[in-house]
Design an enzyme around this catalytic site. Structure first.
Site, mmCIF file in Angstrom:
data_model
loop_
_atom_site.group_PDB
_atom_site.id
_atom_site.type_symbol
_atom_site.label_atom_id
_atom_site.label_comp_id
_atom_site.label_asym_id
_atom_site.label_seq_id
_atom_site.Cartn_x
_atom_site.Cartn_y
_atom_site.Cartn_z
ATOM 1 N N ASP A 88 4.110 -28.928 37.757
ATOM 2 C CA ASP A 88 5.040 -30.051 37.688
ATOM 3 C C ASP A 88 4.458 -31.100 36.752
ATOM 4 O O ASP A 88 3.315 -31.544 36.931
ATOM 5 C CB ASP A 88 5.256 -30.657 39.077
ATOM 6 C CG ASP A 88 6.072 -29.750 39.989
ATOM 7 O OD1 ASP A 88 6.453 -28.651 39.546
ATOM 8 O OD2 ASP A 88 6.329 -30.143 41.140
ATOM 9 N N ASP A 99 18.622 -27.144 45.533
ATOM 10 C CA ASP A 99 17.697 -27.861 46.406
ATOM 11 C C ASP A 99 18.514 -28.396 47.572
ATOM 12 O O ASP A 99 19.481 -29.133 47.359
ATOM 13 C CB ASP A 99 17.053 -29.020 45.652
ATOM 14 C CG ASP A 99 16.431 -28.563 44.329
ATOM 15 O OD1 ASP A 99 15.932 -27.428 44.291
ATOM 16 O OD2 ASP A 99 16.463 -29.338 43.364
#
Length: 243
Positions: free
Chosen positions: A8, A130
């Protein structure tokens, strides 16, 4: 089953967030290219790169770092998400050698976009869904939509996407174990591959996911656990590849 290390990216560094909160980050490395090389050396066959700044800005912010990782790691598949909301961005990543682009918020907010880009870039589009309690979150998880995750996944399957990455955001970055039940339910509801994400913490989570490979789960993304050491990546990979 693939075990896919997550890198990330925030301000050019490799970080992890807790439950998607940009202010609650842990910096693991100032050199994401070296991190990528480490996972490839340990046997990774695919890398999961997320432009966190891009996810919040709505356009790429760490593309240069992503291109550098692609150049440094030519022999693995790379999937990229975060801030991918137009055809130009997709084309740019594919031109740079990225294998799959992950569309999240734009897939939910403008559903026609998915059918357009799967037609234009077949075999390269993955949807990131998500969810919390079965509802899909958007805009870097900062908003919860009214959309049911299974309904949307079935629509995107009909559009021709390659796979769904399913993240249970109540688990992500919290080291609490993966939501096997929700992941299995989604995988059984569609006929395209599902990649599990969120909460994969120990070798036991790999074992549990291995038991639902038959439902259509082809891989698992892991982040904080391999950086903090609760999951040994090489050991997890060895187990995952037995499924």
């Amino acid at each position: 089953m693939l075990l896919i290390p997550a890198i990330d990216l925030k301000d050019g560094k490799c970080v992890r967030l807790r439950q998607g909160r940009m202010e609650d980050d842990t910096v693991f490395s100032d050199d994401p290219v070296a991190v990528a090389g480490r996972w490839v050396a340990a046997g990774a066959r695919r890398l999961h790169l997320v432009d966190l700044d891009g996810a919040f800005a709505g356009k790429p912010r760490n593309a240069e770092t992503i291109h550098a990782i692609r150049e440094a790691c030519p022999d693995v598949e790379i999937q990229v998400g975060g801030g991918i909301r137009d055809e130009e961005t997709i084309q740019g990543y594919l031109n740079a050698g990225v294998d799959f682009v992950i569309i999240g918020t734009k897939a939910v907010s403008a559903p026609h976009f998915v059918s357009d880009v799967t037609a234009e870039f077949p075999n390269h589009i993955i949807i990131g869904l998500d969810a919390r309690d079965g509802k899909v979150a958007i805009d870097g998880w900062s908003k919860l939509s009214h959309h049911d995750v299974i309904d949307l996944a079935q629509k995107f399957e009909a559009d021709g996407v390659e796979a769904i990455i399913y993240t249970d955001i109540s688990r992500d970055g919290m080291m609490g174990g993966v939501n096997i039940e929700a992941t299995s339910r989604l995988a059984r509801a569609i006929h395209i591959p599902v990649i599990a994400s969120g909460g994969i913490t120990t070798i036991d989570d790999i074992k549990a996911l291995g038991e639902i490979v038959g439902d259509g789960v082809i891989g698992a993304i892991t982040g904080r656990a391999i950086y903090e050491g609760t999951l040994d990546f090489a050991e997890g990979l060895k187990l995952a590849e037995t499924f």
